[in-house]
Design a protein around this motif. Structure first.
Motif, mmCIF file in Angstrom:
data_model
loop_
_atom_site.group_PDB
_atom_site.id
_atom_site.type_symbol
_atom_site.label_atom_id
_atom_site.label_comp_id
_atom_site.label_asym_id
_atom_site.label_seq_id
_atom_site.Cartn_x
_atom_site.Cartn_y
_atom_site.Cartn_z
ATOM 1 N N GLY A 450 0.809 -1.211 0.000
ATOM 2 C CA GLY A 450 0.000 0.000 0.000
ATOM 3 C C GLY A 450 0.846 1.266 0.000
ATOM 4 N N LYS A 451 0.322 2.307 -0.649
ATOM 5 C CA LYS A 451 1.046 3.584 -0.678
ATOM 6 C C LYS A 451 1.178 4.174 0.719
ATOM 7 C CE LYS A 451 -0.130 4.775 -5.450
ATOM 8 N NZ LYS A 451 -0.751 5.768 -6.358
ATOM 9 N N ASP A 452 0.167 3.972 1.555
ATOM 10 C CA ASP A 452 0.256 4.480 2.925
ATOM 11 C C ASP A 452 1.323 3.732 3.718
ATOM 12 O OD1 ASP A 452 -1.304 2.146 2.900
ATOM 13 O OD2 ASP A 452 -2.432 2.759 4.674
ATOM 14 N N VAL A 453 1.509 2.455 3.392
ATOM 15 C CA VAL A 453 2.576 1.681 4.040
ATOM 16 C C VAL A 453 3.943 2.250 3.655
ATOM 17 C CG1 VAL A 453 3.700 -0.594 4.136
ATOM 18 C CG2 VAL A 453 1.202 -0.418 4.267
ATOM 19 N N LEU A 454 4.114 2.524 2.358
ATOM 20 C CA LEU A 454 5.384 3.101 1.907
ATOM 21 C C LEU A 454 5.643 4.455 2.550
ATOM 22 C CD1 LEU A 454 5.248 2.193 -1.872
ATOM 23 C CD2 LEU A 454 6.967 1.426 -0.251
ATOM 24 N N ALA A 455 4.621 5.320 2.570
ATOM 25 C CA ALA A 455 4.781 6.644 3.186
ATOM 26 C C ALA A 455 5.150 6.507 4.657
ATOM 27 C CB ALA A 455 3.504 7.456 3.032
ATOM 28 N N THR A 456 4.549 5.538 5.320
ATOM 29 C CA THR A 456 4.805 5.341 6.757
ATOM 30 C C THR A 456 6.230 4.891 7.012
ATOM 31 O OG1 THR A 456 2.480 4.765 7.118
ATOM 32 C CG2 THR A 456 4.054 4.101 8.824
ATOM 33 N N VAL A 457 6.693 3.891 6.266
ATOM 34 C CA VAL A 457 8.037 3.369 6.551
ATOM 35 C C VAL A 457 9.124 4.336 6.103
ATOM 36 C CG1 VAL A 457 7.273 0.961 6.562
ATOM 37 C CG2 VAL A 457 8.135 1.948 4.437
ATOM 38 N N MET A 458 8.863 5.143 5.076
ATOM 39 C CA MET A 458 9.854 6.144 4.671
ATOM 40 C C MET A 458 10.004 7.213 5.751
ATOM 41 S SD MET A 458 11.136 5.088 1.823
ATOM 42 C CE MET A 458 11.954 6.445 0.974
ATOM 43 N N ALA A 459 8.886 7.622 6.350
ATOM 44 C CA ALA A 459 8.941 8.597 7.451
ATOM 45 C C ALA A 459 9.604 7.977 8.671
ATOM 46 C CB ALA A 459 7.532 9.075 7.798
ATOM 47 N N LEU A 460 9.303 6.699 8.916
ATOM 48 C CA LEU A 460 9.897 6.009 10.053
ATOM 49 C C LEU A 460 11.410 5.877 9.891
ATOM 50 C CD1 LEU A 460 9.145 4.563 12.713
ATOM 51 C CD2 LEU A 460 8.959 2.440 11.395
ATOM 52 N N ALA A 461 11.856 5.676 8.656
ATOM 53 C CA ALA A 461 13.300 5.581 8.396
ATOM 54 C C ALA A 461 14.014 6.843 8.853
ATOM 55 C CB ALA A 461 13.549 5.337 6.912
ATOM 56 N N LYS A 462 13.412 8.001 8.594
ATOM 57 C CA LYS A 462 14.009 9.259 9.063
ATOM 58 C C LYS A 462 14.077 9.294 10.579
ATOM 59 C CE LYS A 462 12.799 12.350 5.245
ATOM 60 N NZ LYS A 462 12.035 13.562 4.853
ATOM 61 N N LYS A 463 13.032 8.812 11.212
ATOM 62 C CA LYS A 463 12.980 8.841 12.671
ATOM 63 C C LYS A 463 14.087 7.999 13.282
ATOM 64 C CE LYS A 463 9.810 8.445 16.566
ATOM 65 N NZ LYS A 463 8.392 8.304 16.980
ATOM 66 N N ILE A 464 14.415 6.881 12.644
ATOM 67 C CA ILE A 464 15.482 6.014 13.180
ATOM 68 C C ILE A 464 16.821 6.296 12.489
ATOM 69 C CG2 ILE A 464 13.862 4.219 13.912
ATOM 70 C CD1 ILE A 464 14.715 2.580 11.461
ATOM 71 N N ARG A 465 16.870 7.426 11.765
ATOM 72 C CA ARG A 465 18.115 7.940 11.168
ATOM 73 C C ARG A 465 18.737 6.986 10.148
ATOM 74 N NH1 ARG A 465 21.040 10.934 16.339
ATOM 75 N NH2 ARG A 465 19.300 12.335 16.802
ATOM 76 N N LYS A 466 17.883 6.474 9.281
ATOM 77 C CA LYS A 466 18.357 5.638 8.190
ATOM 78 C C LYS A 466 18.190 6.369 6.858
ATOM 79 C CE LYS A 466 19.265 1.958 10.689
ATOM 80 N NZ LYS A 466 20.664 1.630 11.010
ATOM 81 N N THR A 467 19.041 6.016 5.905
ATOM 82 C CA THR A 467 18.878 6.477 4.528
ATOM 83 C C THR A 467 18.081 5.409 3.801
ATOM 84 O OG1 THR A 467 20.975 7.676 4.563
ATOM 85 C CG2 THR A 467 20.078 7.100 2.403
ATOM 86 N N ALA A 468 16.830 5.712 3.507
ATOM 87 C CA ALA A 468 15.938 4.725 2.897
ATOM 88 C C ALA A 468 15.947 4.864 1.386
ATOM 89 C CB ALA A 468 14.522 4.897 3.431
ATOM 90 N N VAL A 469 16.078 3.735 0.700
ATOM 91 C CA VAL A 469 16.033 3.691 -0.761
ATOM 92 C C VAL A 469 15.022 2.619 -1.155
ATOM 93 C CG1 VAL A 469 17.321 3.279 -2.881
ATOM 94 C CG2 VAL A 469 18.449 4.401 -0.946
ATOM 95 N N VAL A 470 14.103 2.985 -2.037
ATOM 96 C CA VAL A 470 13.055 2.047 -2.451
ATOM 97 C C VAL A 470 13.557 1.158 -3.581
ATOM 98 C CG1 VAL A 470 10.730 1.838 -3.426
ATOM 99 C CG2 VAL A 470 11.225 3.624 -1.741
ATOM 100 N N SER A 471 13.274 -0.135 -3.460
ATOM 101 C CA SER A 471 13.618 -1.115 -4.496
ATOM 102 C C SER A 471 12.370 -1.882 -4.887
ATOM 103 C CB SER A 471 14.675 -2.086 -3.964
ATOM 104 O OG SER A 471 14.868 -3.165 -4.882
ATOM 105 N N GLY A 472 12.340 -2.280 -6.154
ATOM 106 C CA GLY A 472 11.321 -3.228 -6.572
ATOM 107 C C GLY A 472 11.729 -4.639 -6.182
ATOM 108 N N VAL A 473 10.890 -5.600 -6.554
ATOM 109 C CA VAL A 473 11.122 -6.994 -6.179
ATOM 110 C C VAL A 473 11.948 -7.697 -7.252
ATOM 111 C CG1 VAL A 473 10.030 -9.222 -5.715
ATOM 112 C CG2 VAL A 473 8.999 -7.114 -4.830
#
Length: 694
Positions: A450-473
């Motif tokens: 879900g798009k809301d799932v992606l938005a949530t985990v990308m924001a969470l990555a900032k909170k835990i100070r990670k550099t998040a990069v999206v990959s396909g399968v």
């Protein structure tokens, strides 16, 4: 409008209003000059105060204008600062929250500076391979002294305003309302006869400037040998001491222009923008609703699971840690406590921080205890059968709306999502070991995520100070899929005539933090062996070098076994050349009927790096990565690619895709050359004289 002008009791207040950090874009610069002119021409105005709206005085240049004509359009920052200095009415900078880069240079150009406590003060341009270009290297030493200025400019690190209270930078620290204090100070300043003080007229006073500058030069030579900017920073500050102000300003400009052209600055600027671009997902708008994450569950208390758990504990989120056996659970909790206590002994944490974080950790053996978590992350053995068991159980017990995440590094996320009745809630969160240290987080987007799932985990990555990069399968996603080609070439070169220590030395000289064989020994050779065995079962005709399998069959699993590609002494991680491994490799070549040859370092580097590039081009073409810079962020943040080279895709652009393609075609003519079939995108771009990152 990006500036606001108002009059308060005979004082003109120019407020920078260019969110988010009041960047000094062209419109803002125009607004400052126009406001200053308006104030100067109004006889009722006695003084001028410049401040910033919102949460910053100014963060410096407006990054949205980088690489556009507006960045250098008049009035430039240097023009603005000259106008401030020339004002016949006193100009006061009222600094709060953030004054960095051009923002601090703007303040240094004012006659006076007042500041609120807690403001972050910095000239961070060196982090982009540059030096301050608005007179910062000339005015800051005159404001705070040689040593403080040199440390600030060469490191680029921020300092709290109160720590600079007595440095000469600020004319007054303001407790309470900053604007009230700034207006009162402006009236005091206006009551004094002009002309008003300018930093350019101060001398840099130091008892032995020459000796200190030489000490700084020696320090920089040892710490920053791959980066020219810190060296130029020292040169420019030396000019502030040794030359008249205007000559020093001219020298600073020359240094800035020279640095902009360097590949190192290009690489650092590329990384800066790449990190910001990686946070954007084309079809997931910024205003996409996010799910609340107030509690996290981690399944698996091994090395990866406990590292993952610590990220959330560090961010103040409660974590339930689930294991299937009490001994494994106890060991995981003990390891987390030990890591925190080691940090406390080194002064990185306070003892009370250790207690606070451990209080957020809840160990359990029961799935029912994680039922109310908002996010569950599995960190179990890399086996599809094991993952299936876990995800079927999570699907059964987790509350509706919970996000179910897998830490898989290679397995098909869509298959994993299919083990649940809620594939829209499933996402990959691939942390890198040690998970509590490494910056990279690969966010794997499944077919149904879900798009809301992606938005949530990308924001969470900032909170835990990670550099998040999206990959396909795909098998291995971005990082490990490319790494498989890299390792495959390393093993082929063992067959052909190289040895582990030569290959590691060549790529480490190129700038990698660790060569492929030292990296494998650290991670555990058995981990990649398990992945290869899965691939052999799935693709029985796979043409793959088998020397790494021989190593594992001999029980040489790496540092944890005291033997891998290298030998290790107990309690010592020093890699020692192993005669047994040399004998094994030479014997394996003989079995294959290969006459070993000398392989030079250039061939080693090209085969390893271009293997990454060629596979990266395929990943781009398939849409697994959204942009080339995402691939570079994966390799800069998670795989030790040298920062000053900008990542594999930017490095290929720097070498020239025509030259890369020629090399790839040359390697394709070698034995086992089929793996070097050029990626269609590489061919297309090279023939059109284009780049991956342009």
């Amino acid at each position: 409008m990006t500036t606001e002008y108002q009059v308060r009791d005979g004082v003109a207040v120019i407020t920078l209003a260019n969110p988010p950090v009041n960047g000094l874009g062209h419109a803002t610069r125009v607004g400052i000059v126009e406001g200053l002119t308006r104030a100067t021409e109004d006889d009722a105005i006695r003084a001028v105060v410049i401040t910033g709206a919102g949460k910053a005085f100014s963060g410096g240049a407006d990054i949205r204008e980088f690489n556009t004509p507006k960045a250098t359009q008049e009035p430039t920052l240097r023009t603005v600062i000259l106008a401030l200095e020339a004002s016949t009415k006193p100009v006061v900078a009222a600094i709060h929250s953030v004054a960095m880069g051009g923002g601090l240079e703007l303040a240094l150009g004012c006659h006076y500076r007042v500041a609120a406590p807690g403001a972050q003060i910095a000239l961070p341009e060196v982090k982009l391979g540059l030096l301050p270009g608005g007179g910062g290297t000339q005015r800051l030493p005159r404001a705070v002294g040689l040593e403080t200025a040199l440390n600030m400019v060469v490191s680029g690190n921020p300092i709290k305003s109160e720590k600079l209270a007595d440095s000469g930078l600020f004319d007054r620290m303001i407790e309470g309302d900053l604007m009230d204090g700034a207006l009162a100070f402006a009236h005091e300043a206006a009551s004094r006869p002009g002309p008003y003080p300018r930093l350019r007229e101060r001398a840099v006073d130091h008892p032995d400037a020459e000796a200190f500058i030489q000490f700084a030069r020696n320090t920089v030579a040892a710490a920053a040998r791959h980066f020219p900017a810190p060296h130029k920073c020292v040169d420019a500050i030396e000019a502030a001491v040794m030359k008249p102000f205007d000559e020093g300003l001219k020298f600073e400009r020359e240094c800035f222009v020279a640095l902009v052209q360097t590949p190192e600055s290009r690489a650092l600027r590329h990384a800066f923008f790449a990190e910001r671009a990686a946070a954007k997902i084309a079809d997931v708008p910024d205003d996409t609703p996010r799910r609340p994450i107030a509690a996290v569950a981690v399944i698996g208390a091994g090395t990866m699971g406990r590292g993952i758990a610590m990220n959330f504990l560090n961010a103040g989120l409660p974590v339930t840690l689930l294991e299937t056996a009490q001994a494994a659970l106890d060991a995981g909790v003990a390891a987390i406590r030990q890591t925190y206590e080691q940090s406390a002994r080194k002064g990185k944490l306070k003892p009370e921080d250790v207690d606070q974080r451990m209080a957020l950790l809840r160990p359990t053996l029961a799935y029912e205890d994680i039922a109310q978590a908002d996010l569950a992350i599995e960190a179990v053995f890399e086996s599809l059968e094991v993952k299936e068991t876990v995800f079927r159980k999570l699907d059964e017990v987790m509350k509706s709306g919970a996000i179910l995440a897998s830490n898989t590094s290679t397995l098909n996320l869509d298959t994993i999502a299919g083990f649940t009745q809620r594939p829209q809630d499933v996402v990959g969160l691939h942390f890198f070991s040690p998970a509590n240290v490494m910056k990279l987080l690969e966010v794997v987007r499944g077919r149904a995520t879900g798009k809301d799932v992606l938005a949530t985990v990308m924001a969470l990555a900032k909170k835990i100070r990670k550099t998040a990069v999206v990959s396909g399968v795909c098998d291995g996603f971005i990082g490990n899929r490319m790494l498989e080609k890299y390792f495959s070439q390393a093993w082929r070169m063992l067959e052909e005539g190289a040895l582990p220590q030569q290959i590691d030395a060549a790529i480490e000289k190129f700038g990698f933090a660790m060569g492929p064989f030292r990296m494998n020994d650290l991670a555990g050779n058995d981990i990649s062996w398990a992945i290869r065995k899965r691939r052999y079962a799935e693709q029985p005709d796979l043409d793959y070098p088998r020397i790494a399998d021989r190593l594992c069959e001999a029980g040489r699993f790496g540092q944890k076994a005291g033997a891998g590609w290298y030998d290790y002494a107990p309690g010592d991680r020093t890699a020692r050349v192993s005669p047994a491994v040399t004998e094994m490799i030479v014997g394996y070549s003989k079995e294959l009927g290969i006459a070993r040859r000398a392989i030079d370092d250039q061939e080693i580097v090209e085969r390893l790096v271009y293997a990454l590039v060629n596979e990266g081009a395929r990943i781009l073409e398939e849409g697994i990565a959204a942009r080339a810079s995402d691939i570079d962020m994966v390799y800069l943040s998670g795989y030790g690619f040298p920062l000053w080279r900008g990542g594999p895709m930017l490095y290929a652009d720097t070498v020239g895709l025509y030259n890369v393609l020629r090399a790839v075609r040359r390697f394709a003519r070698m034995p086992h050359g089929a793996v070097w079939e050029p990626a269609p995108l590489l061919v297309k771009l090279a023939q059109a004289d284009k780049t991956f990152t342009g």
